[in-house]
Design a protein around this motif. Structure first.
Motif, mmCIF file in Angstrom:
data_model
loop_
_atom_site.group_PDB
_atom_site.id
_atom_site.type_symbol
_atom_site.label_atom_id
_atom_site.label_comp_id
_atom_site.label_asym_id
_atom_site.label_seq_id
_atom_site.Cartn_x
_atom_site.Cartn_y
_atom_site.Cartn_z
ATOM 1 N N MET B 1 0.887 -1.008 -0.018
ATOM 2 C CA MET B 1 0.040 0.264 0.259
ATOM 3 C C MET B 1 0.889 1.374 -0.265
ATOM 4 O O MET B 1 1.857 1.406 0.536
ATOM 5 C CB MET B 1 -0.988 0.196 1.037
ATOM 6 C CG MET B 1 -1.903 1.004 1.295
ATOM 7 S SD MET B 1 -3.405 0.934 3.127
ATOM 8 C CE MET B 1 -3.308 -1.089 2.897
ATOM 9 N N ALA B 2 0.509 1.933 -1.099
ATOM 10 C CA ALA B 2 1.790 3.587 -1.497
ATOM 11 C C ALA B 2 1.052 4.354 0.157
ATOM 12 O O ALA B 2 0.040 3.822 0.609
ATOM 13 C CB ALA B 2 1.464 4.526 -2.515
ATOM 14 N N ASN B 3 1.743 4.976 0.521
ATOM 15 C CA ASN B 3 1.670 6.210 2.065
ATOM 16 C C ASN B 3 1.071 6.893 1.669
ATOM 17 O O ASN B 3 0.177 7.226 2.791
ATOM 18 C CB ASN B 3 3.441 6.859 2.231
ATOM 19 C CG ASN B 3 3.356 6.717 2.957
ATOM 20 O OD1 ASN B 3 3.861 4.998 3.766
ATOM 21 N ND2 ASN B 3 3.520 6.895 4.172
ATOM 22 N N ASP B 4 0.257 7.665 0.496
ATOM 23 C CA ASP B 4 -0.579 8.476 0.612
ATOM 24 C C ASP B 4 -1.857 6.909 0.517
ATOM 25 O O ASP B 4 -2.969 7.959 1.808
ATOM 26 C CB ASP B 4 -1.058 9.188 -0.430
ATOM 27 C CG ASP B 4 -0.984 8.034 -1.744
ATOM 28 O OD1 ASP B 4 -0.290 6.787 -1.515
ATOM 29 O OD2 ASP B 4 -1.015 8.777 -2.761
ATOM 30 N N GLU B 5 -2.104 6.455 -0.228
ATOM 31 C CA GLU B 5 -3.272 5.811 0.614
ATOM 32 C C GLU B 5 -3.280 5.118 1.986
ATOM 33 O O GLU B 5 -4.843 4.929 2.677
ATOM 34 C CB GLU B 5 -3.320 4.029 -0.525
ATOM 35 C CG GLU B 5 -3.654 4.131 -1.646
ATOM 36 C CD GLU B 5 -3.029 3.356 -2.600
ATOM 37 O OE1 GLU B 5 -2.079 3.229 -2.472
ATOM 38 O OE2 GLU B 5 -2.417 4.224 -4.051
ATOM 39 N N ARG B 10 -6.712 5.761 7.030
ATOM 40 C CA ARG B 10 -6.563 5.533 8.605
ATOM 41 C C ARG B 10 -7.408 6.674 8.656
ATOM 42 O O ARG B 10 -8.065 6.888 9.762
ATOM 43 C CB ARG B 10 -5.280 5.931 8.862
ATOM 44 C CG ARG B 10 -4.253 5.390 8.973
ATOM 45 C CD ARG B 10 -2.810 6.203 9.813
ATOM 46 N NE ARG B 10 -2.075 4.486 10.434
ATOM 47 C CZ ARG B 10 -0.515 4.949 11.339
ATOM 48 N NH1 ARG B 10 -0.843 5.645 11.266
ATOM 49 N NH2 ARG B 10 -0.089 3.539 11.501
ATOM 50 N N GLY B 29 -4.701 -1.973 11.431
ATOM 51 C CA GLY B 29 -3.354 -2.134 11.954
ATOM 52 C C GLY B 29 -2.480 -2.331 11.774
ATOM 53 O O GLY B 29 -0.610 -1.796 12.506
ATOM 54 N N ALA B 93 -10.882 -0.124 -4.153
ATOM 55 C CA ALA B 93 -9.867 0.316 -5.339
ATOM 56 C C ALA B 93 -10.320 1.535 -6.317
ATOM 57 O O ALA B 93 -11.378 1.511 -6.336
ATOM 58 C CB ALA B 93 -9.683 -0.727 -6.437
ATOM 59 N N ASP B 125 -7.824 -3.495 2.762
ATOM 60 C CA ASP B 125 -6.702 -3.481 1.784
ATOM 61 C C ASP B 125 -7.004 -1.396 0.975
ATOM 62 O O ASP B 125 -8.558 -1.446 0.467
ATOM 63 C CB ASP B 125 -5.944 -4.397 0.935
ATOM 64 C CG ASP B 125 -5.391 -4.426 0.090
ATOM 65 O OD1 ASP B 125 -4.554 -2.939 0.468
ATOM 66 O OD2 ASP B 125 -4.208 -4.916 -0.683
ATOM 67 N N VAL B 127 -6.169 0.615 -2.167
ATOM 68 C CA VAL B 127 -5.840 0.956 -3.358
ATOM 69 C C VAL B 127 -5.895 1.797 -4.696
ATOM 70 O O VAL B 127 -7.172 1.716 -4.975
ATOM 71 C CB VAL B 127 -5.325 -1.203 -3.801
ATOM 72 C CG1 VAL B 127 -4.848 -2.255 -3.529
ATOM 73 C CG2 VAL B 127 -6.623 -1.753 -4.545
ATOM 74 N N SER B 128 -5.121 1.392 -5.209
ATOM 75 C CA SER B 128 -5.568 3.318 -6.928
ATOM 76 C C SER B 128 -5.823 2.272 -7.669
ATOM 77 O O SER B 128 -5.938 0.623 -8.100
ATOM 78 C CB SER B 128 -4.773 3.694 -7.183
ATOM 79 O OG SER B 128 -3.900 4.080 -6.222
ATOM 80 N N ALA B 129 -7.337 2.374 -8.385
ATOM 81 C CA ALA B 129 -8.013 1.762 -9.904
ATOM 82 C C ALA B 129 -8.192 2.900 -10.944
ATOM 83 O O ALA B 129 -8.044 3.987 -10.277
ATOM 84 C CB ALA B 129 -9.397 1.445 -9.647
#
Lengths: 337, 337
Positions: B1-5, B10, B29, B93, B125, B127-129
């Motif tokens: 997972m990238a940080n912005d995601e 959160r 967490g 996503a 999770d 994620v980007s889509a």
């Protein structure tokens, strides 16, 4: 679920039919699956998605690899809790551009992982997608009651360890991107084949996780899905400690260093920020670190001590051999952006 | 997972923080969630996806409705096993076109369902889509050991019942499509508002499922996600029986019939093929059907006897009042194709 999709899922998951036993009461084919848990165990549950163009490209992964890796990333999360994977559920969103046969190959890869790690597919959902293929996998496992290994249990004085080697998956992806730019997809000098395998066919460290779960003095544990820096940051923040790791102790395979030199990249960067190595990184009481190293050696499992936990606000530092130290960024990076 | 995601998730799931208790050992967490199961219970697990343009449009569902309904469809599957929902995991996503605030509203709807049905979000999770928004929800519940209600338990001589009313969700969607074609999205005569609610805000029949799980003589059970015809076919095939239902016994609300007449559609068609009503359809020993009807009445829960199970190869028939009979198709239909 529309009817054509229902017939697909029957075809793809036919291998799961008649699979009751080992605690599985109801498998694929009802509204939900049902399983039992022995009274000395707790259930571990996680999910992880893979999206075409975000996590993989047709040019960088065979269909079987996509399925296999979608299971490994989840099994790795179970391993990072010290647990044993048992059951999986798969949601697949299939765009028109993916044929049923191609999707069936994704399931081939999943069932391969199932055989290797003792996992059974017990349910899921199959839907249409307008564009990219999406996989979302749920993994259910178990661990001895009250004995899951957490990110939050690192203490000052602990040693930091990592299993296996790191940075290899990023090296393999770097190679695949180069090949994609310059020539036929998937064709590369066989000399580098092991790097490509590390990207396409990673392993999950279930045995190492079980060894750690039963060892004494273990603190925090995490799996290396987003790169060591990001994983160490998670431990630092969850445990409220500072972490210092030594650059020259990072276990980076010789072939990865050689490939990095060849292409003018930094292998340490891959280890810290590349991710997808699916090794375990954790901490152990300093006085028990050598005993743990010997336990791993006796099992033929690779294990490296790479740093230490210190009191202080959450930070992660990388020490160079000359004694200089730099603060590491928190970020993993998204390769496909 | 990238940080912005990670920072998004959160923010969206902050309401799940500090939620240990009721058997939850590790929540959001860590690498995975951990929960315990009491020794007299089994775990029920299911997952169900919702994809923008396939299952909903921005014009037919508010963001909160999307989140709410994604939970209801899963809770309904737990109800159809006679179980109680406990924990959920959400994979989202997110395409660039959906703002973090819009996604947060999806979670608002999920948490609303959580409060109403006693469910907690324990992982997921983000994620980007590349294009459409995808939600994949995993629901984990529990049921008394060996007591889950299955599709395969219908027997000749059983009566067929359905809870609540059917066909309303399809009527509401028909209205929303008409509004979308002719005017401003989401604006319609308030007289029909209840129909729109049935599509956007269905209920899951957990109480009815628990009543059935504890009643005597219950055979098969299924939830009405794809239309009565499709669900009855699933029972017929899983149980190896023929099913006959009476057209005039189908519980269709007066407002649904009135709307169908107004727009020149067939309300019975919606009941049979519309789906998304999330009622329960099942069978009970013929001699116990009246007792069951009384049990439902005492609890203030709607319940209708609509047909019977017969020996024979899997088939589903619809009887008209004149005694004529027609074989029903197996298919639900996909509204958005």
């Amino acid at each position: 679920m529309a009817n054509d999709e229902f017939s697909y899922i029957r075809q793809w998951t036919g291998r799961s039919a008649g699979q009751a036993g080992d605690g599985l009461v109801v498998g694929i084919g009802d509204d939900a699956a049902v399983f039992s848990v022995s009274s000395d165990k707790e259930v571990i549950a996680c999910c992880d998605a893979m999206v075409e163009t975000v996590h993989f490209l047709r040019e960088t992964m065979h269909h079987t690899d996509v399925g296999y890796k979608s299971f490994i990333s989840n099994i790795s999360d179970i391993a990072a809790m010290g647990g044993v994977p048992r059951f999986a559920m798969v949601t697949i969103a299939k765009p028109a551009a993916w044929t049923p046969e191609e999707c069936s190959q994704i399931y081939d890869g999943m069932y391969e992982a199932c055989r290797e790690y003792g996992v059974r597919i017990i349910g899921g959902d199959t839907v249409s997608a307008p564009d990219a293929l999406h996989l979302s996998v749920t993994m259910l496992g178990e661990v001895e009651r009250g004995m899951a290994l957490l990110r939050s249990a690192a203490k000052p004085g602990d040693a930091v360890f990592v299993t296996g080697t790191v940075g290899g998956a990023a090296a393999g992806l770097d190679l695949l991107f180069k090949v994609k730019e310059h020539g036929t997809p998937m064709q590369y000098d066989p000399y580098w084949e092991p790097l490509v395998r590390l990207h396409q066919r990673p392993s999950a460290q279930v045995m190492a996780g079980r060894l750690l779960q039963q060892a004494s003095g273990i603190g925090a544990l995490n799996d290396v899905s987003d790169g060591l820096a990001s994983e160490l940051w998670e431990i630092a923040e969850a445990s409220g400690v500072a972490i210092s790791v030594e650059r020259d102790m990072l276990p980076i395979a010789g072939l990865v260093r050689e490939y990095a030199e060849t292409v003018g990249k930094d292998a340490v960067d891959w280890a810290l920020y590349g991710g997808e190595d699916y090794q375990l990184v954790g901490t152990v009481q300093g006085t028990k670190a050598e005993i743990l190293a010997q336990m791993f050696a006796r099992q033929g499992l690779s294990f490296s001590l790479i740093g230490k936990i210190e009191a202080g606000s959450p930070q992660v530092f990388l020490q160079a051999p000359d004694g200089s130290s730099k603060r590491l960024n928190k970020d993993g990076y998204n390769h496909f952006r």
